[in-house]
Structures are given as structure tokens and as C-alpha cells.
Design a protein around this motif. Structure first.
Motif, mmCIF file in Angstrom:
data_model
loop_
_atom_site.group_PDB
_atom_site.id
_atom_site.type_symbol
_atom_site.label_atom_id
_atom_site.label_comp_id
_atom_site.label_asym_id
_atom_site.label_seq_id
_atom_site.Cartn_x
_atom_site.Cartn_y
_atom_site.Cartn_z
ATOM 1 N N ARG A 135 0.211 -12.157 -28.717
ATOM 2 C CA ARG A 135 -0.259 -12.487 -27.371
ATOM 3 C C ARG A 135 -1.416 -13.488 -27.452
ATOM 4 N NH1 ARG A 135 -2.557 -7.734 -23.611
ATOM 5 N NH2 ARG A 135 -0.331 -7.152 -23.669
ATOM 6 N N GLY A 136 -1.344 -14.542 -26.651
ATOM 7 C CA GLY A 136 -2.420 -15.519 -26.600
ATOM 8 C C GLY A 136 -3.737 -14.901 -26.156
ATOM 9 N N GLN A 137 -4.837 -15.484 -26.595
ATOM 10 C CA GLN A 137 -6.136 -14.859 -26.359
ATOM 11 C C GLN A 137 -6.721 -15.147 -24.974
ATOM 12 O OE1 GLN A 137 -9.648 -16.261 -28.333
ATOM 13 N NE2 GLN A 137 -8.765 -18.264 -28.835
ATOM 14 N N PHE A 138 -6.195 -16.145 -24.255
ATOM 15 C CA PHE A 138 -6.762 -16.496 -22.955
ATOM 16 C C PHE A 138 -5.873 -15.970 -21.827
ATOM 17 C CE2 PHE A 138 -8.375 -19.745 -25.883
ATOM 18 C CZ PHE A 138 -9.744 -19.524 -25.711
ATOM 19 N N THR A 139 -6.458 -15.220 -20.905
ATOM 20 C CA THR A 139 -5.718 -14.606 -19.804
ATOM 21 C C THR A 139 -5.680 -15.546 -18.612
ATOM 22 O OG1 THR A 139 -6.436 -12.405 -20.528
ATOM 23 C CG2 THR A 139 -5.585 -12.605 -18.286
ATOM 24 N N LEU A 140 -4.478 -15.807 -18.117
ATOM 25 C CA LEU A 140 -4.296 -16.657 -16.937
ATOM 26 C C LEU A 140 -4.051 -15.826 -15.680
ATOM 27 C CD1 LEU A 140 -1.949 -19.420 -18.412
ATOM 28 C CD2 LEU A 140 -4.449 -19.358 -18.367
ATOM 29 N N GLY A 141 -3.566 -14.606 -15.861
ATOM 30 C CA GLY A 141 -3.242 -13.723 -14.751
ATOM 31 C C GLY A 141 -2.561 -12.497 -15.299
ATOM 32 N N PRO A 142 -2.118 -11.572 -14.435
ATOM 33 C CA PRO A 142 -1.452 -10.364 -14.922
ATOM 34 C C PRO A 142 -0.212 -10.692 -15.758
ATOM 35 C CG PRO A 142 -2.033 -10.154 -12.595
ATOM 36 C CD PRO A 142 -2.274 -11.584 -12.963
ATOM 37 N N GLY A 143 -0.240 -10.294 -17.026
ATOM 38 C CA GLY A 143 0.889 -10.538 -17.916
ATOM 39 C C GLY A 143 1.067 -11.982 -18.334
ATOM 40 N N ARG A 144 0.097 -12.829 -18.027
ATOM 41 C CA ARG A 144 0.208 -14.264 -18.314
ATOM 42 C C ARG A 144 -0.951 -14.694 -19.213
ATOM 43 N NH1 ARG A 144 -0.681 -17.559 -14.429
ATOM 44 N NH2 ARG A 144 0.779 -19.164 -15.118
ATOM 45 N N SER A 174 -8.239 -20.799 -30.850
ATOM 46 C CA SER A 174 -6.970 -20.099 -31.098
ATOM 47 C C SER A 174 -6.445 -20.383 -32.494
ATOM 48 C CB SER A 174 -5.940 -20.509 -30.047
ATOM 49 O OG SER A 174 -6.179 -19.860 -28.825
ATOM 50 N N ARG A 175 -6.622 -21.603 -32.948
ATOM 51 C CA ARG A 175 -6.172 -21.941 -34.300
ATOM 52 C C ARG A 175 -6.870 -21.046 -35.330
ATOM 53 N NH1 ARG A 175 -6.771 -28.103 -36.145
ATOM 54 N NH2 ARG A 175 -6.478 -28.416 -33.892
#
Length: 225
Positions: A65-74, A97-98
Motif C-alpha cells: 500500500r502506498g504511503q500517502f492517503t488520498l481518500g478512503p481506500g485510495r 517513497s523510493r
């Protein structure tokens, strides 16, 4: 990509830099091998994990899972702005992230005693895979790039070295891709050929997606190592 729920173990341990899903090998092999998958912007670890049953049974399939949250489940590996008609990235987030993905790979190698790791992803996940593989080729055995591109700073900074010929790369891109047009894949192809990186390159009659033909060709590529 469409999300498909699958039974798996979700790791939330503070010892790991990223949350992830894992499917352990269904067939024992003489080597412990893993495919580590990175999703595209606005998606999550469930997305590419839905491909697990279509990938070789002797591999660990790990989806992060990517470390930056854009929204619920995103989630994302970095923010990107398309308002100018071309992607403009948050370079500091990409670098962060790298670093975190490299730490995550080291953690996975230790936990699962991995002998081989193939790092791949879709769209932004493919971009991250290129960045890590080309700048730190000893970290992985190969790159799997679905509908991605090589960032400009990577293109300008990576030069031939003794480690790059040991890196295998599989590129799959749709000629109808309207998000990251196919010229990005062709640029990557030229770059990798100039760097003398072993490359398998495919273009498909598809848009910004992964289809069954891609997975069939990827499976064949993984068996020719």
C-alpha cells in the motif's frame, strides 16, 4: 484496474514500513522468489493482489500500500498533477517513497529469506519500480512495468554500470493508453537498450490497463530467467 477481494494476510506490524498482502507459494521451489507489486495512484494493495492467481505458483506474491492517503481506500506513492496536460510530480514525496520501498524490500528479504525479488507495478507503481531498479539494481532481480514511464531525473542521471546488465525488465503498454501514452514506454525501451539492460518489450491493443495477454506474456518471461 478493478478491485477484487481475496483472502490473504494483511501485515500491519510496526516492524514493516508498508502495509501489504501476501500469497505464499503454492509450489515449493529450490529458491525463494517473490513478485512485489506496487499499485497506481488512487488505488490500494487489493488491486494488483487480484492478479495473484494468474501469476506463477512458485512465487510469493506481495502487494504493498502506498504511503500517502488520498481518500478512503485510495493511496499513492506521491501526488501528481495532470492539469498542465503532462504529469508533474511531487519530487520529495517520490524520493520518500523510493526510500521506504527499498527498506520494505530489505524487510521482506529478511522475513521470507528471499533469493530473488521482482519489483513491479501499474502506472505510478511501474514508475516507482523503474526508479528503484535503475538507481539500485542490486536491490532487485528484475522490473515489471505495466503502463508506466521512467521519470526525467532518472533518465538523465542513470549511466551504464556493471550492475545494470544483471537486471531483467519486462515492459507492457497499451497503444491506446490515454493516461500515460505509449511514447513513454518507447522512451523507456530506448533508455534501457542504451544502458544494455536485458529487456522484453510488448505493446498491446489496449488502454491504460492490464489484460490476460499481458499476464500470459509475463508468465512466460518469468519462466525464462
Amino acid at each position: 484496474m478493478k478491485h477484487t477481494s481475496m483472502a490473504a494476510n494483511e501485515i500491519t506490524s510496526d516492524d514493516f514500513t508498508l502495509q501489504y498482502l501476501v500469497r505464499e507459494p503454492k509450489i515449493k521451489s529450490s529458491k525463494n522468489k517473490a513478485i512485489v507489486l506496487l499499485h497506481g495512484v488512487g488505488s490500494n494493495e487489493q488491486d494488483l493482489f487480484s492478479l495473484a492467481d494468474h501469476l506463477p505458483a512458485e512465487y510469493y506474491i506481495i502487494s504493498a500500500r502506498g504511503q500517502f492517503t488520498l481518500g478512503p481506500g485510495r493511496y499513492a506513492w506521491y501526488n501528481v498533477d495532470f492539469s498542465t496536460g503532462r504529469p508533474v510530480i511531487d519530487a520529495q514525496q517520490e524520493l520518500s517513497s523510493r526510500k521506504i520501498i527499498r527498506e520494505f524490500l530489505a524487510q521482506l528479504k529478511q522475513k521470507y529469506k528471499l533469493d530473488e525479488v521482482y519489483l513491479g507495478g501499474f502506472s505510478q507503481g511501474a514508475i516507482m519500480s523503474y526508479s528503484i531498479g535503475l538507481t539500485h539494481p542490486k536491490d532487485v532481480n528484475g522490473i515489471i512495468a505495466f503502463s508506466g514511464r521512467v521519470l526525467e531525473d532518472i533518465q538523465s542521471s542513470v549511466t551504464k554500470n556493471d550492475d545494470l546488465p544483471g537486471l531483467r525488465v519486462f515492459i507492457a503498454h497499451g497503444v491506446q493508453d490515454g493516461t500515460l501514452p505509449v511514447h513513454y514506454a518507447r522512451q523507456a525501451k530506448t533508455l534501457l537498450q542504451n544502458l544494455e539492460v536485458p529487456l522484453t518489450y510488448h505493446e498491446y491493443d489496449m488502454a491504460h490497463q492490464i489484460n490476460g495477454e499481458v499476464l500470459k506474456d509475463l508468465g512466460a518471461w518469468l519462466k525464462t530467467e
